[in-house]
Write an enzyme that holds these catalytic residues in place. Structure first.
Site, PDB file in Angstrom:
ATOM      1  N   HIS A 100     -13.369 -18.324  -7.152  1.00  0.00           N
ATOM      2  CA  HIS A 100     -12.917 -17.800  -6.187  1.00  0.00           C
ATOM      3  C   HIS A 100     -13.336 -18.101  -4.693  1.00  0.00           C
ATOM      4  CE1 HIS A 100     -11.467 -13.231  -4.623  1.00  0.00           C
ATOM      5  NE2 HIS A 100     -10.718 -14.492  -4.134  1.00  0.00           N
TER       6      HIS A 100
ATOM      7  N   TYR B 298      -4.494 -24.938  -7.907  1.00  0.00           N
ATOM      8  CA  TYR B 298      -3.377 -24.975  -6.686  1.00  0.00           C
ATOM      9  C   TYR B 298      -3.595 -25.790  -5.710  1.00  0.00           C
ATOM     10  CZ  TYR B 298      -0.957 -23.294  -2.459  1.00  0.00           C
ATOM     11  OH  TYR B 298      -0.181 -23.202  -1.361  1.00  0.00           O
TER      12      TYR B 298
ATOM     13  N   PHE C  52       9.539 -17.358  -0.043  1.00  0.00           N
ATOM     14  CA  PHE C  52       9.020 -16.614   1.123  1.00  0.00           C
ATOM     15  C   PHE C  52       8.800 -17.033   2.516  1.00  0.00           C
ATOM     16  CE2 PHE C  52       4.573 -15.304   2.898  1.00  0.00           C
ATOM     17  CZ  PHE C  52       5.130 -14.292   3.752  1.00  0.00           C
TER      18      PHE C  52
ATOM     19  N   THR D 226      -1.196 -26.177   3.053  1.00  0.00           N
ATOM     20  CA  THR D 226      -2.327 -25.085   3.039  1.00  0.00           C
ATOM     21  C   THR D 226      -3.701 -25.261   3.465  1.00  0.00           C
ATOM     22  OG1 THR D 226      -3.464 -23.479   1.501  1.00  0.00           O
ATOM     23  CG2 THR D 226      -2.415 -25.332   0.522  1.00  0.00           C
ATOM     24  N   ASP D 227      -4.338 -24.417   3.991  1.00  0.00           N
ATOM     25  CA  ASP D 227      -5.910 -24.466   4.572  1.00  0.00           C
ATOM     26  C   ASP D 227      -6.687 -24.668   3.324  1.00  0.00           C
ATOM     27  OD1 ASP D 227      -5.616 -22.001   3.818  1.00  0.00           O
ATOM     28  OD2 ASP D 227      -6.612 -21.293   5.501  1.00  0.00           O
ATOM     29  N   GLU D 228      -6.000 -24.321   2.227  1.00  0.00           N
ATOM     30  CA  GLU D 228      -6.786 -24.273   0.752  1.00  0.00           C
ATOM     31  C   GLU D 228      -7.476 -25.608   0.318  1.00  0.00           C
ATOM     32  OE1 GLU D 228      -5.728 -21.253  -1.905  1.00  0.00           O
ATOM     33  OE2 GLU D 228      -4.489 -20.040  -0.490  1.00  0.00           O
TER      34      GLU D 228
ATOM     35  N   GLU E 290       4.841 -24.625  -6.443  1.00  0.00           N
ATOM     36  CA  GLU E 290       4.202 -23.515  -6.982  1.00  0.00           C
ATOM     37  C   GLU E 290       3.034 -23.209  -6.101  1.00  0.00           C
ATOM     38  OE1 GLU E 290       5.018 -21.938  -9.760  1.00  0.00           O
ATOM     39  OE2 GLU E 290       6.577 -23.344 -10.398  1.00  0.00           O
TER      40      GLU E 290
ATOM     41  N   LYS F 129      -2.038 -29.188  -3.873  1.00  0.00           N
ATOM     42  CA  LYS F 129      -1.587 -29.516  -2.543  1.00  0.00           C
ATOM     43  C   LYS F 129      -2.290 -30.660  -1.856  1.00  0.00           C
ATOM     44  CE  LYS F 129       1.006 -27.356  -0.660  1.00  0.00           C
ATOM     45  NZ  LYS F 129       2.480 -27.427  -0.468  1.00  0.00           N
TER      46      LYS F 129
ATOM     47  N   THR G 202       5.483 -29.598 -10.050  1.00  0.00           N
ATOM     48  CA  THR G 202       6.253 -29.500  -8.744  1.00  0.00           C
ATOM     49  C   THR G 202       5.636 -30.108  -7.530  1.00  0.00           C
ATOM     50  OG1 THR G 202       7.407 -27.733  -9.725  1.00  0.00           O
ATOM     51  CG2 THR G 202       6.901 -27.758  -7.354  1.00  0.00           C
TER      52      THR G 202
ATOM     53  N   PRO H 157      -5.797  -3.605  -7.602  1.00  0.00           N
ATOM     54  CA  PRO H 157      -6.818  -4.490  -8.347  1.00  0.00           C
ATOM     55  C   PRO H 157      -7.600  -5.500  -7.417  1.00  0.00           C
ATOM     56  CG  PRO H 157      -4.703  -5.385  -8.874  1.00  0.00           C
ATOM     57  CD  PRO H 157      -4.429  -4.105  -8.175  1.00  0.00           C
TER      58      PRO H 157
END
Ligand code: NAD
Ligand code: TYD
Length: 351
Positions: free
Chosen positions: A291, A157, A12, A131-133, A85, A161, A101, A212
């Protein structure tokens, strides 16, 4: 700087970065290195595939020997590392794929750069896209992620990272590798694989399928148009300071449920359906494990120090995105049916 390898260039964000660099820098040779996993799609690179400065290499970054051989063969001057990933839900069911990966693959690239750039680091650059995560989740509405915020990853994930970010910094501090890191908020736009929130909702609305929404839909994400991220990557690659980190975001926070409502409204208008048709598809489902509640980036450093700013308002970006999916039905059908994976065999294998 002449030869750049962009990993994950068939994905992407990577495909938008490849397009921008191939078109904007005709004097650079751009090597798109991608394993073509389920998320890699050469149709994303179709418009630049015949450009004289574009090259595709099918390679897996977990294969250290192959990566080393490619650095020896091509003598890359710069690395823009996006291969990963990238989906949190997949990381919950298969964390080891993310370790392989995102962690080992990144270290393989760092090793190759360290070896082949030894004694000639001048002018080289290893740019790691993150990422900000990695910062975890926010609860206080007045708080934002800063470059100085402590790492607190909570999903497999984000843990993978975060680990890769630490290795990149370690290679800078220990071996003097000329690195730079950016941590960006959630992206949206054309070519987004329809397992992520926005393209999944667009796909399901088109096909009258349930939408969903995890938990109560109250989680907040900070959305940036993918082309603005690609522009930021161009800025940081050329002007960012070695050893630094920059956060990238557009100060654009949305509660998931509000965003899904907005998409329903836009799609009803575009598809000529009566107002209120698509919201009826909203289905609250079991929440994602662990979450994260809210992500929000403070992007002042990149804005003030490097002069980057987002070019699009959210309404305009969403409109462009929805239009793209409606105009690219074949792309959407191919990725949801798996047909896009035949593209390499048909167009590239044996080259
Ligand atoms: P994506 O899943 O769409 O694309 C990933 C690409 O990497 C695919 O083309 C895939 O084939 C390739 N790839 C995967 N494993 C590989 C391997 N072992 N060897 C070689 N290639 C491999 O991901 P994306 O959303 O474009 O994200 C790109 C990068 O940006 C990732 O590093 C991600 O962590 C980061 N990021 C993403 C977002 C977002 O909102 N999508 C936000 C911030 C940062
Ligand atoms: P996603 O696009 O997977 O990105 P990330 O988890 O990396 O932020 O999800 C964005 C938000 O949307 C996140 O809070 C989870 C939620 N979500 C849903 O409610 N339903 C879905 O089907 C998906 C894929 C995500």
């Amino acid at each position: 700087m002449k030869k750049l390898v962009i990993t994950g260039g068939a994905g992407f964000i990577g495909s938008h970065v490849v397009r921008l660099f191939v078109n904007k820098y005709p004097d650079y040779q751009i090597y798109n290195l991608d394993a073509l996993t389920y998320a890699g799609n050469l149709a994303n690179n179709e418009d630049v595939a015949s450009a004289p400065n574009y090259h595709f290499i099918k390679a897996d970054i977990t294969d250290a020997e192959h990566i080393d051989a490619l650095f020896a063969e091509h003598q890359f001057d710069g690395v823009l590392h996006l291969a990963a990933e990238s989906h949190v839900d997949r990381s919950i069911t298969d964390p080891l794929a993310f370790v392989r990966t995102n962690v080992i693959g990144t270290v393989n690239l760092l090793q190759a750069a360290k070896k082949h750039w030894a004694g000639k680091m001048e002018g080289k650059r290893f740019y790691h896209i993150s990422t900000d995560e990695v910062y975890g989740e926010l609860h206080d509405p007045k708080e934002f992620f800063l470059e100085t915020t402590s790492y607190d990853p909570r999903s497999p994930y984000s843990a993978s990272k975060a680990s890769s970010d630490h290795f990149v910094r370690a290679y800078h501090e220990t071996y003097g590798l000329p690195t730079v890191i950016t941590n960006c908020s959630n992206n949206y736009g054309p070519n987004h694989f329809p397992e992520k929130l926005i393209p999944l909702m667009i796909h399901n609305i088109i096909h009258h399928k349930p939408l969903p929404v995890y938990g109560k839909g109250e989680n907040v994400r900070d959305w940036l148009f993918v082309i603005d991220h690609a522009r930021a990557i161009d800025t940081v690659f050329h002007d960012g300071k070695i050893g630094e980190t920059y956060n990238i975001g557009g100060f654009n926070e949305w509660k998931n449920i509000d965003l899904v409502h907005l998409l329903c409204k836009i799609m009803d208008e575009k598809l000529g359906r009566p107002a209120g048709t698509s919201v009826q598809l909203i289905t609250y489902v079991t929440d994602r494990a662990g979450h994260d509640l809210r992500y929000a980036i403070d992007a002042n450093k990149i804005m003030k120090e490097l002069g980057w700013e987002p070019s699009l308002q959210f309404a305009e970006g969403l409109e462009k995105t929805v239009n793209w999916y409606l105009e690219n039905e074949k792309w959407l059908n191919d990725v949801t049916s798996g047909d896009y994976q035949k593209y390499y065999e048909k167009n590239y294998a044996g080259r």
